[in-house]
Every structure is written in structure tokens, then in C-alpha cells.
Design an enzyme around this catalytic site. Sequence first.
Site, PDB file in Angstrom:
ATOM      1  N   TYR A 200       0.883  -1.182   0.000  1.00  8.09           N
ATOM      2  CA  TYR A 200       0.000   0.000   0.000  1.00  8.09           C
ATOM      3  C   TYR A 200       0.908   1.215   0.000  1.00  8.09           C
ATOM      4  CZ  TYR A 200      -3.891  -3.027   1.425  1.00  8.09           C
ATOM      5  OH  TYR A 200      -4.860  -3.993   1.474  1.00  8.09           O
ATOM      6  N   PRO A 292     -12.217   0.113  -0.593  1.00  2.68           N
ATOM      7  CA  PRO A 292     -11.500  -1.173  -0.564  1.00  2.68           C
ATOM      8  C   PRO A 292     -10.135  -1.131   0.127  1.00  2.68           C
ATOM      9  CG  PRO A 292     -11.522  -0.246  -2.790  1.00  2.68           C
ATOM     10  CD  PRO A 292     -12.392   0.627  -1.956  1.00  2.68           C
ATOM     11  N   TYR A 384      -6.740  -5.660  10.105  1.00  3.14           N
ATOM     12  CA  TYR A 384      -6.547  -6.168   8.746  1.00  3.14           C
ATOM     13  C   TYR A 384      -6.806  -7.677   8.682  1.00  3.14           C
ATOM     14  CZ  TYR A 384      -4.601  -6.280   4.032  1.00  3.14           C
ATOM     15  OH  TYR A 384      -4.450  -6.424   2.678  1.00  3.14           O
TER      16      TYR A 384
END
Length: 389
Positions: A200, A292, A384
Site C-alpha cells: 500500500y 477497498p 486487517y
Amino acid sequence: MRTQVAIIGAGPAGLLLGRLLERHGIEAVILERRSGDYVLSRIRAGVLEHGTRELLNACGVGERMEAEGLPHEGTEICFDGVSHRIDFRALLGREVMVYGQTEVTRDLMAARAASGAVTIYGAEDVALHDLDGSAPRVTYRKGGASHELTCDVIAGCDGFHGVSRRSIPADKLRIFERIYPFGWLGVLVDEPPAAPELIYAHHQRGFALCSMRSATRSRYYIQCPEDTDLDAWTDDLFWDELRRRLPQAVAEALRTGPAIEKSIAPLRSFVAEPMRYGRLFLAGDAAHIVPPTGAKGLNLAVSDVQYLAMALAEHYRDQSNAALDAYSARALSRVWKAERFSWWMTTMLHRFPAFSSFERRMQVAEFDYLRGSVAASTALAENYTGLPT
Ligand SMILES: Cc1cc2nc3c(=O)[nH]c(=O)nc-3n(C[C@H](O)[C@H](O)[C@H](O)COP(=O)(O)OP(=O)(O)OC[C@H]3O[C@@H](n4cnc5c(N)ncnc54)[C@H](O)[C@@H]3O)c2cc1C
């Protein structure tokens, strides 16, 4: 036709609910507007929480996932070129499973077909009736003829644009919504991933994500303005822009090729409360949407139907409505935590056109804190890999 539970929608929520109910000996019919092939062609989520993996295994549809999925013990968060790895295994002793939503759907469809349970694809003009009485009905058209399905309960698993939520009188629902001023331009490519774990990346030009569906198929995203013209993005333009936003070593390792799918997903946070109206129970995207960034959408659909299946089992087994009455509050408690996490990840990692210099400094401070604090990294890992159901 009559059944116990009419399920609207054959996405992950509807198909998994059907499977869980089957295990409890409860009959359900699924009505899906599209064809099975169309449902399988939609490229969407790819990261399964620890608990999602366990549930798929427990209900007998996890064999291919265990053989072909990719267990991941961590993920990389990059901020303006500085990387910080979140080590799920070291922090929590857990992992996530990378296995595409299309594959989860395929496995659930195959299990349903093998058990002979009824799914009606191509059901047009689905309409819900008598939701506030004791005998709800669903009408639809198929092959030019009109049909009616009577049932005890309707499960609205038909996604954000479905008919179920819209069938609830507006004054009975409270809507909470945030629309982000950008989307994600996604490309699927048949090339091995640039890195073994998801990356990310926050960058001055916008967010980027390196993800994958298998050892030979990669999924990449870049943040794009909300009014982006998909056709203007050739493959070459996409790869050039992605490289600019990634740490240099990852950009150099990137293996590019012709896009086998390219699409733009808008980013939205949305919750409709309560997730029940009379005999209609909403689950998955029909009731809530997350951006998302936190990989939560599919996983929330799974936890909703897990709660709903348990509540329906108690209803039929013990003639008790207690768990059904508690369903909405129980599901929403988990939904809001996933909303918070997805909003937080999105806010830290994206470029917001209207952010002031103060808000940009806040993003830097968030990342700095994450990098310097085991507690902050553990909190990310806990969310997560999945909060408890
Ligand atoms: C483009 C895109 C990309 C995404 N990427 C990610 C990601 O990377 N990570 C992540 O975690 N999540 C992602 N998501 C979210 C995730 O895919 C969803 O949260 C998940 O699909 C929710 O499952 P569901 O079964 O509730 O809804 P859906 O998958 O939307 O399924 C609903 C089903 O109902 C059917 N239906 C709709 N209306 C009717 C009707 N009137 N009658 C009968 N049937 C109907 C639809 O055809 C569909 O098959 C993405 C979503 C989109 C749209």
C-alpha cells in the site's frame, strides 16, 4: 414455489448464506438477476481475513482455497518512499489468505450445484412483498413468465444497487454516507506479482496498491480523479504512472503485460441502519459499503451471513426469535469497526485534493506513529487480519 428462506443475490453473501443454511438443514432458494458466468466475471476482492478462511473451511468449500490460495504473513505500508512492514505473524500469530472473490464464488457455486439446492439465475424484476407481515413473498419474471416465491424470511444479499434495501420504507432507514473525491483505476495482468506481499503506497501523485490473485496473476490499482475516462488510460500510461508511485526497487521489479481487465471503482463509505425490516434481513453490500483500502467488503459480507445463519438456525431449532431480533445490532457493531478501519486507511494513504497543509501533516504523523509504535502496528494487523466475530 415455497421455501423457508428466499435469498436475493448470488454474490458471496447470498451463496455463503445458502451454504451455511444447508448445513443447518434449512431450505433456501437463491434468486439472481444475472447469469452465473456474469457473476464470475466480476473482478473484485482478493484478501480473506483469518476468520473468513476458517469459515469457508468449516463449511466444506475451502479445499481449493487451501491448495491454490496464497497465505500472507504481512503487508507493506509505504509513505513517500519509506516502507514499514506489518508482520501479522510476529504481532498476532495470524495471517490472511489471498484468494480471489471470483474463486470463492466459483467454489460456493460448485458446492451448491452438487447439493442440488435451487438457484434461479436470470431472475428479472425481482420485487419483495408483505415484508412487515408473517408471510412475505417475492415475485420475479423468468423466460417471459411471472413467478412467485413464498417464504418465512427474505435475506437481501443483492449488493449496493439491489432491490432489497430500496424495498424498505425510507423513513425506517437511517443512512450514513461519505463519498470520496476519487476512485481506483484497477488493472489485472497475467504476470507474477512485483513483490511477495501486498504493498500500500502513499505518494504525492496519489495512492497505489500492488496486489495479486495468484503467483502468476497480479492486480494493481492507482488512485484516479472521480471523473476519469477509462478509455484514456492505455496500458502503457497505467504502468508508467504506477511505477512513479512505487518505491524504486518495486518499480524496477514490476512485470507488465497487456491488461486482461481494467476498471474504475468509486470509493464510498455507506451504512444503512437497521439491517432489518420486518421479515427482511440485509447482509453484505446491500447494507454497507467500505472503500477497498482495508480489504473489508467481502469479509464483512461473510461475517453478516455467519450471524444471520446462526440466528435462523436458532429460530427454526428452538422456535426462538432472540438471535434474529439481535441480528442487526450484532452485525452493525462489527460493520462500524470495519468502516472506521477502512476510512482510516483511506485517509492516511490517499491524496485528498482539498486537504490543507495541516491535514497533510496529520497523514505524515499517522505513518510516523505507525512506524514507531508496536501498539499502532498491532492495531493495524488486528483490524486487517479480522476482528473477532
Ligand atoms: C469494482 C469493485 C471492486 C472491489 N474490490 C474490492 C477489494 O479489492 N477488496 C474488498 O474487500 N472488497 C472489494 N469490493 C467489495 C466486495 O467485492 C463486496 O463487498 C462484495 O462483493 C460483497 O458481496 P455481496 O454478496 O454482499 O454483494 P455482491 O457481490 O454485489 O453481490 C450481489 C448480487 O446480487 C445480484 N443482484 C443485484 N440486484 C439484484 C436484483 N434486483 N435481483 C436479484 N439479484 C440481484 C447481483 O447481480 C450480485 O450477483 C469491490 C467491489 C467492487 C464493486
